[in-house]
Scaffold this active site. Sequence first.
Site, PDB file in Angstrom:
ATOM      1  N   GLU A  40       0.826  -1.205   0.000  1.00 43.28           N
ATOM      2  CA  GLU A  40       0.000   0.000   0.000  1.00 43.28           C
ATOM      3  C   GLU A  40       0.863   1.260   0.000  1.00 43.28           C
ATOM      4  O   GLU A  40       1.849   1.357   0.732  1.00 43.28           O
ATOM      5  CB  GLU A  40      -0.910  -0.004   1.223  1.00 43.28           C
ATOM      6  CG  GLU A  40      -1.877   1.182   1.266  1.00 43.28           C
ATOM      7  CD  GLU A  40      -2.737   1.206   2.519  1.00 43.28           C
ATOM      8  OE1 GLU A  40      -3.751   1.925   2.511  1.00 43.28           O
ATOM      9  OE2 GLU A  40      -2.399   0.512   3.500  1.00 43.28           O
ATOM     10  N   LYS A 113     -10.135   2.560  -2.212  1.00 43.14           N
ATOM     11  CA  LYS A 113     -10.303   1.984  -0.875  1.00 43.14           C
ATOM     12  C   LYS A 113     -11.631   2.423  -0.261  1.00 43.14           C
ATOM     13  O   LYS A 113     -11.925   3.607  -0.150  1.00 43.14           O
ATOM     14  CB  LYS A 113      -9.130   2.424   0.000  1.00 43.14           C
ATOM     15  CG  LYS A 113      -9.057   1.774   1.375  1.00 43.14           C
ATOM     16  CD  LYS A 113      -7.759   2.190   2.059  1.00 43.14           C
ATOM     17  CE  LYS A 113      -7.574   1.555   3.425  1.00 43.14           C
ATOM     18  NZ  LYS A 113      -6.272   1.906   4.031  1.00 43.14           N
ATOM     19  N   CYS A 150      -5.801  -2.753   2.263  1.00 42.71           N
ATOM     20  CA  CYS A 150      -5.520  -2.715   3.697  1.00 42.71           C
ATOM     21  C   CYS A 150      -6.762  -2.838   4.583  1.00 42.71           C
ATOM     22  O   CYS A 150      -7.249  -3.933   4.792  1.00 42.71           O
ATOM     23  CB  CYS A 150      -4.716  -1.464   4.033  1.00 42.71           C
ATOM     24  SG  CYS A 150      -3.865  -1.573   5.638  1.00 42.71           S
TER      25      CYS A 150
END
Length: 284
Positions: A40, A113, A150
Amino acid sequence: MKIGIIQQHNVADCKTNVSRLAESVKTLAGKGAELIVLQELHNTLYFCKTEDVSQFDLAETIPGPSTELFGKLARENNVVIVTSLFEKRAVGLYHNTAVVMERDGSIAGTYRKMHIPDDPEYYEKFYFTPGDMGFHPIETSVGKLGVMVCWDQWYPEAARLMALAGAEILIYPTAIGYADADDAAEQQRQREAWVTVQRGHAVANGLNVVAVNRVGREDSINFWGTSFVAGPQGEIIYRASETEEECVIVETDISHSENVRRWWPFLRDRRIDAYDEILKRFRN
């Protein structure tokens, strides 16, 4: 499939980070990698430890300099690359965005995300607008990639939606580590919880999972590495070091998911008529 993972310790100089990533991509491609996954926000240090408006200068457009650079790497090395970028969508509008580069250097697809944390030293809500693209696999020459980022990896709903949309593998570029205040036992619990929940996604959906984390100390965070690949029954195919950089190829049998889903037909037996209340924030 031969999957390359790059677990890297980043430094303050972005050019150094990117140069080292490029060399690792070339090394993995030379060893036969078909798909390479980066961690990331791989171009920079993890900048979300504080709320600092000057950090927005790190963001870039998509397409932009990084997609051009990694697209060229993908084309020259005949690999698919999963990148993770700080996207400037418009003035004052930013995302934490994964971009998949196809073998020909083109952008195969993007994912913004969806789940944005706000914890001590992970002040991501200050920087990132939650994604608005949903959970849709990205079609590539190596298969349908269920790419998330993540904090998304803690949510079974996200993994399930990617699976229901036809993902053939789940992929999570990651930046997660220990706080200095955590003792050794707490550190162990956190790291193993992180591995366990993703192995659960693999089992529940009958899919391989790839998680690639950063490693090493950045200011007050010790990133715990432990990048891993799990098979569709949750088996650990490869687990990287907690403390050292790694640039390795992991071989997986993506087609094995078909047999696992026949043995354990969880998708068949879902009670879709009884799940309406999952859409509530909390069930009283």
